[in-house]
Design a protein around this motif. Structure first.
Motif, PDB file in Angstrom:
ATOM      1  N   GLY A 183      61.135 -60.669   7.649  1.00 49.08           N
ATOM      2  CA  GLY A 183      60.581 -60.634   6.299  1.00 49.08           C
ATOM      3  C   GLY A 183      59.055 -60.621   6.353  1.00 49.08           C
ATOM      4  N   GLU A 239      65.505 -63.309  10.911  1.00 53.05           N
ATOM      5  CA  GLU A 239      65.515 -62.582   9.636  1.00 53.05           C
ATOM      6  C   GLU A 239      64.264 -62.948   8.829  1.00 53.05           C
ATOM      7  OE1 GLU A 239      67.605 -60.429   8.095  1.00 53.05           O
ATOM      8  OE2 GLU A 239      67.264 -60.720   5.960  1.00 53.05           O
ATOM      9  N   ALA A 240      63.901 -64.239   8.852  1.00 56.33           N
ATOM     10  CA  ALA A 240      62.693 -64.669   8.131  1.00 56.33           C
ATOM     11  C   ALA A 240      61.443 -64.052   8.759  1.00 56.33           C
ATOM     12  CB  ALA A 240      62.592 -66.192   8.140  1.00 56.33           C
ATOM     13  N   SER A 271      54.832 -71.112  11.998  1.00 55.13           N
ATOM     14  CA  SER A 271      55.764 -72.233  11.821  1.00 55.13           C
ATOM     15  C   SER A 271      57.211 -71.789  12.016  1.00 55.13           C
ATOM     16  CB  SER A 271      55.539 -72.925  10.482  1.00 55.13           C
ATOM     17  OG  SER A 271      55.904 -72.083   9.450  1.00 55.13           O
ATOM     18  N   TYR A 305      69.027 -66.295  11.573  1.00 57.60           N
ATOM     19  CA  TYR A 305      68.459 -66.474  10.234  1.00 57.60           C
ATOM     20  C   TYR A 305      66.942 -66.615  10.319  1.00 57.60           C
ATOM     21  CZ  TYR A 305      73.265 -67.558   8.778  1.00 57.60           C
ATOM     22  OH  TYR A 305      74.618 -67.512   8.542  1.00 57.60           O
ATOM     23  N   ARG A 306      66.460 -67.311  11.343  1.00 50.81           N
ATOM     24  CA  ARG A 306      65.017 -67.467  11.529  1.00 50.81           C
ATOM     25  C   ARG A 306      64.376 -66.118  11.823  1.00 50.81           C
ATOM     26  NH1 ARG A 306      67.900 -71.842  10.766  1.00 50.81           N
ATOM     27  NH2 ARG A 306      66.709 -73.761  10.702  1.00 50.81           N
ATOM     28  N   GLU A 319      72.256 -69.284  13.540  1.00 50.20           N
ATOM     29  CA  GLU A 319      71.151 -70.016  12.901  1.00 50.20           C
ATOM     30  C   GLU A 319      69.805 -69.476  13.374  1.00 50.20           C
ATOM     31  OE1 GLU A 319      71.681 -74.256  13.230  1.00 50.20           O
ATOM     32  OE2 GLU A 319      73.482 -74.118  11.989  1.00 50.20           O
ATOM     33  N   ASN A 358      80.617 -62.447   3.402  1.00 48.79           N
ATOM     34  CA  ASN A 358      80.609 -60.998   3.563  1.00 48.79           C
ATOM     35  C   ASN A 358      82.010 -60.401   3.674  1.00 48.79           C
ATOM     36  OD1 ASN A 358      79.537 -58.469   4.039  1.00 48.79           O
ATOM     37  ND2 ASN A 358      79.509 -58.761   6.248  1.00 48.79           N
ATOM     38  N   LEU A 377      74.086 -61.639  12.385  1.00 49.78           N
ATOM     39  CA  LEU A 377      74.219 -62.353  11.106  1.00 49.78           C
ATOM     40  C   LEU A 377      75.659 -62.356  10.597  1.00 49.78           C
ATOM     41  CD1 LEU A 377      71.083 -60.965   9.204  1.00 49.78           C
ATOM     42  CD2 LEU A 377      71.370 -63.269  10.093  1.00 49.78           C
ATOM     43  N   ASN A 378      76.367 -61.241  10.808  1.00 53.81           N
ATOM     44  CA  ASN A 378      77.718 -61.123  10.244  1.00 53.81           C
ATOM     45  C   ASN A 378      78.826 -61.128  11.286  1.00 53.81           C
ATOM     46  OD1 ASN A 378      77.019 -61.029   7.505  1.00 53.81           O
ATOM     47  ND2 ASN A 378      76.381 -58.897   7.721  1.00 53.81           N
ATOM     48  N   ASN A 396      80.388 -63.618  12.498  1.00 50.46           N
ATOM     49  CA  ASN A 396      81.203 -64.827  12.402  1.00 50.46           C
ATOM     50  C   ASN A 396      82.706 -64.560  12.474  1.00 50.46           C
ATOM     51  OD1 ASN A 396      81.757 -67.512  11.905  1.00 50.46           O
ATOM     52  ND2 ASN A 396      81.821 -67.215   9.702  1.00 50.46           N
ATOM     53  N   SER A 397      83.196 -63.630  11.631  1.00 55.15           N
ATOM     54  CA  SER A 397      84.651 -63.453  11.545  1.00 55.15           C
ATOM     55  C   SER A 397      85.196 -62.838  12.828  1.00 55.15           C
ATOM     56  CB  SER A 397      85.020 -62.631  10.324  1.00 55.15           C
ATOM     57  OG  SER A 397      84.342 -61.410  10.336  1.00 55.15           O
ATOM     58  N   TYR A 448      69.589 -66.450   2.867  1.00 53.09           N
ATOM     59  CA  TYR A 448      68.878 -66.669   4.127  1.00 53.09           C
ATOM     60  C   TYR A 448      67.553 -67.379   3.861  1.00 53.09           C
ATOM     61  CZ  TYR A 448      72.105 -63.194   6.088  1.00 53.09           C
ATOM     62  OH  TYR A 448      73.216 -62.504   6.488  1.00 53.09           O
ATOM     63  N   ARG A 449      66.887 -67.003   2.757  1.00 55.94           N
ATOM     64  CA  ARG A 449      65.630 -67.674   2.400  1.00 55.94           C
ATOM     65  C   ARG A 449      65.888 -69.139   2.077  1.00 55.94           C
ATOM     66  NH1 ARG A 449      65.535 -62.461   3.365  1.00 55.94           N
ATOM     67  NH2 ARG A 449      63.464 -61.529   3.252  1.00 55.94           N
ATOM     68  N   ARG A 496      62.801 -74.477  18.649  1.00 53.27           N
ATOM     69  CA  ARG A 496      63.772 -75.566  18.499  1.00 53.27           C
ATOM     70  C   ARG A 496      65.211 -75.020  18.563  1.00 53.27           C
ATOM     71  NH1 ARG A 496      62.384 -77.830  13.357  1.00 53.27           N
ATOM     72  NH2 ARG A 496      60.285 -77.923  14.207  1.00 53.27           N
TER      73      ARG A 496
END
Lengths: 493, 493
Positions: B322, B318-319, B408, B315-316, B312, A275, B272-273, B275-276, A315-316, B415
């Motif tokens: 979805g 985010e799913a 799931s 990201y889940r 991490e 990004n 998500l972003n 990091n930097s 991400y998927r 976890r």
């Protein structure tokens, strides 16, 4: 006073024991030193070689900085006539070169323009402030000057927090604060404030112009081209990951372990965090004039949109990757039912993404991906109808879950791929990508391009910000005439 | 030659029509100008207010820069005695302040140390180069000097590509190139090279020291504390998203639409972003001395590990998000079966994450999260056994899929939560977090802390790099005595 002989003897013994230990340790350390030193040197040499090989443009950039600095210092310092003009202010040109020269043309141009414009503006305002302060008498002058310095520094620093200012004019505001303060305080001691401002502006301009010229003329690195290649490369990485996923997943359940093969993993992972490099490249690209295949005002912002959608797809894939490493794997009876449809879906969406990447790369509308997207959609439909069918009734639901999860993520991936395709169509229409002319058969073009994309990808490391290597693609026939020249230059890098 | 009268008349008419159109347009534009201008001014004022309210430390930082600049220029320029010492070189101190003063103490210290050390080193080497060049005669001198400038600029620029150098010493290398070039070329024209180097070093040191002092003494902003708060805040955001997820998902399937309520979405998205910003804060924090609750050599790198695991988990989520926006929603018959277990799993892992965030925030081992993690694990187990049970046989698999996917992913989230907890235990042991003493009841502490975390979160915008506001938590009783003083200072911000 006498000390007990045994006690003192013990003391000496223990002391000499310590000493001996210290010496042996010291000797061992001294002996080890050359070995350690050698290992360090060898390690460092290897690192240097790796850095240079990963992106040879780094070596060229270093040489370019050396060249620009040498040019400016020899031109301004050594000829007596020139030195008389600028005097010790010539140092500002040298300073400008060091601070303005950046890796890409866009970054260099942005910094150079920021520096020159800020110096001009701050010089003008500084002179104004000086004359204003002069009016307020001998006592008032320093007080007013200090107040003005404080005021402008505070206001300007606050402006640096505006996101828009931060993205494009941060350096300019910094130089504005600096120049304004310098002109006003220098003016207090040195009456020739007009001369100071004028000499500073001309030395800064000379330095900036030298940077921009060297940056553009000697093996230019265009941020725009880097952004273009980075987006294409990212989408291609996603495609590769997806293409391989089906086989990897169902082979694994077949008993074969392939945990060492991490290449598949690494591909899409760099997309997750790209990004910030995308954003900074787009900011730099906005400063660049037209170059090669990219006209001035090329829609760089649309690349960011494509990049964001690519990240959503990543991400998927991260979720799919989670399934790959999950404790419970798909059972063989489920596997036999869905394997073909899953593998087809991931393969076709992978192929579609790779075609999309290729379309960006060679700048044509992404129509070649359409058939793969249709295939992926029908494979997904097939997968859905398989899930709907009655064959599951005899199987334990817990056994079905891993397969069903993978299937539903894959169906989601197809949706993402469609979105990416739409955004690339938008990019193609805004950037006026032209269709490939029929003289060059699409098949031939594709295979050639694929090869060069692959070789480029092998060369690229994870540090995408400065690492997206220029691809020396054969320019499509609809290109303007300057492109071959530019790509020839780049090939020498 | 005469022109056709009707033709010329037509021309005039059309011309005057154009003109009239131009004038009406122009008048309209002029009339609209004040309105537009007013709107711009109002918009800008609103933006300024918003920026300041989002993080008042921005206003304080701007004032601090003004203060440091004013201090240095008045001290070095106005007293005659001081000015005699430094002359026009005093400008270097002013320049240093502008370029070294950064938002956090760590960044300022890092830049200041880089600048002083690089000036010292480059000054020494520059003097050496000067004497070496002197030895090579009148003709050889400029050639050798130019060669040395080229060589050092090239090598140093290449070193800037090393990731480690780039992260911590980038500015130092830049200043090294600049100072070396300046000392060597100045030395060619001005014989007093030793004086130049010495004056430059002392002015740069004065400027840097002034920056560091103002940065530390006046409402200090610690990058370490920001990193600490950012990580805690991110984990808390994940917790909030998860806590709300169960209700959101199953209520939605019940028919209630809540697409406008985007708050739930925005929470985890900033993670998500991030990091930097986490990496740069950790780099700055490494320069900082001990402060408040954080000793020197606090394990800042472990925060990055926790941050990566949090991403991490994001990201889940985010799913999961979805699934929330998917076309096919969970059917009511499936919903009745899994709703309770799903809601429990997400609720308990959300609570666990919030307890973990709180543990980081108040620097205690995260044992209060253990019970929630156990609950989440047993809820997940429950979910698994539900999936295993025979109740599904009568339901169409396609109807089951959305629910199974959510289940799931939730099992996967549990976890992730466990992993985050483990990493925070590691952090707690390395950073020697102390358990809360029994004098303060945990319940009371929690509720108070939660409130301040919440209020802090409300104040924070998405731009986390500079936006993580200092939390004025009541320091736990096991703190050292400097903490209350520090937090008092911060409260004034």
């Amino acid at each position: 006073m006498r000390t007990c002989p045994t006690h003192s003897a013990m003391k000496v013994a223990s002391g000499s024991g310590d000493k001996a230990g210290f010496f042996t340790q010291g000797r061992w350390w001294l002996k080890a030193l050359p070995v350690k030193f050698k290992a360090k040197i060898v390690g460092m040499a290897r690192n240097i070689k790796k850095l240079g090989q990963e992106d040879p443009r780094r070596v060229v950039h270093s040489l370019k900085v050396g060249l620009a600095l040498t040019l400016v210092s020899t031109t301004l310092y050594y000829p007596d006539q020139v030195y008389k003009n600028f005097g010790s202010d010539a140092i500002w040109a040298v300073m400008t070169v060091v601070l303005v020269f950046e890796f890409s043309v866009g970054a260099t141009l942005g910094r150079g323009l920021n520096r020159v414009m800020a110096t001009l503006l701050a010089g003008g305002l500084g002179i104004g402030a000086h004359y204003l302060a002069k009016l307020s008498g001998h006592i008032g002058e320093p007080i007013l000057l200090v107040f003005l310095i404080f005021l402008q520094a505070t206001i300007s620093t606050f402006f640096r927090f505006f996101p828009k200012v931060k993205a494009r004019y941060d350096y300019g505001v910094l130089i504005f604060i600096m120049t304004f303060s310098m002109i006003t305080v220098s003016g207090f001691r040195d009456g020739h404030i007009f001369d100071i401002a004028q000499r500073r502006l001309s030395t800064v301009s000379i330095g900036s112009v030298a940077c921009v010229i060297v940056s553009i003329v000697v093996f230019p690195v265009w941020a725009g081209e880097d952004l273009h290649n980075l987006i294409a490369l990212n989408i291609e990485k996603l495609g590769n990951s997806l293409e391989g996923f089906g086989d990897e997943y169902f082979e694994k359940t077949g008993g074969e372990e392939s945990k060492d093969d991490k290449k598949f993993l690494e591909g899409y992972k760099s997309v997750l965090n790209s990004n910030s490099s995308e954003e900074s490249l787009a900011n730099f690209a906005a400063w660049e004039p037209g170059h090669g295949r990219f006209p001035f005002r090329h829609p760089w912002k649309l690349y960011l949109k494509v990049g964001t959608l690519a990240r959503e797809c990543a991400y998927r894939i991260e979720a799919l990757n989670g399934c790959l490493n999950a404790d419970i794997q798909v059972s063989s009876e489920v596997s036999t039912i869905i394997q073909e449809a899953c593998t087809n879906t991931s393969l076709e969406s992978g192929k579609a993404l790779k075609e999309l990447a290729l379309a960006i790369k060679i700048m044509v509308p992404p129509s070649s991906a359409d058939s793969h997207i249709e295939n992926a959609k029908s494979a997904a439909k097939n997968l859905k109808s398989l899930l709907k069918s009655g064959i599951w009734e005899d199987i334990d639901l817990l056994k079905v879950i891993p397969g069903v999860t993978v299937a539903s993520i894959l169906i989601d991936v197809v949706r993402c791929t469609e979105k990416i395709s739409e955004s690339i169509y938008e990019l193609a229409s805004k950037a006026q990508f032209k269709s490939v002319e029929p003289t060059l058969s699409p098949k031939k073009l594709h295979s050639g391009q694929n090869q060069s994309i692959k070789s480029a990808q092998l060369d690229n490391g994870p540090d995408v910000g400065i690492n997206v290597r220029e691809l020396t693609l054969p320019s499509p026939p609809s290109e303007n005439s300057s492109a071959p020249k530019a790509s020839k230059q780049r090939m020498g890098v």
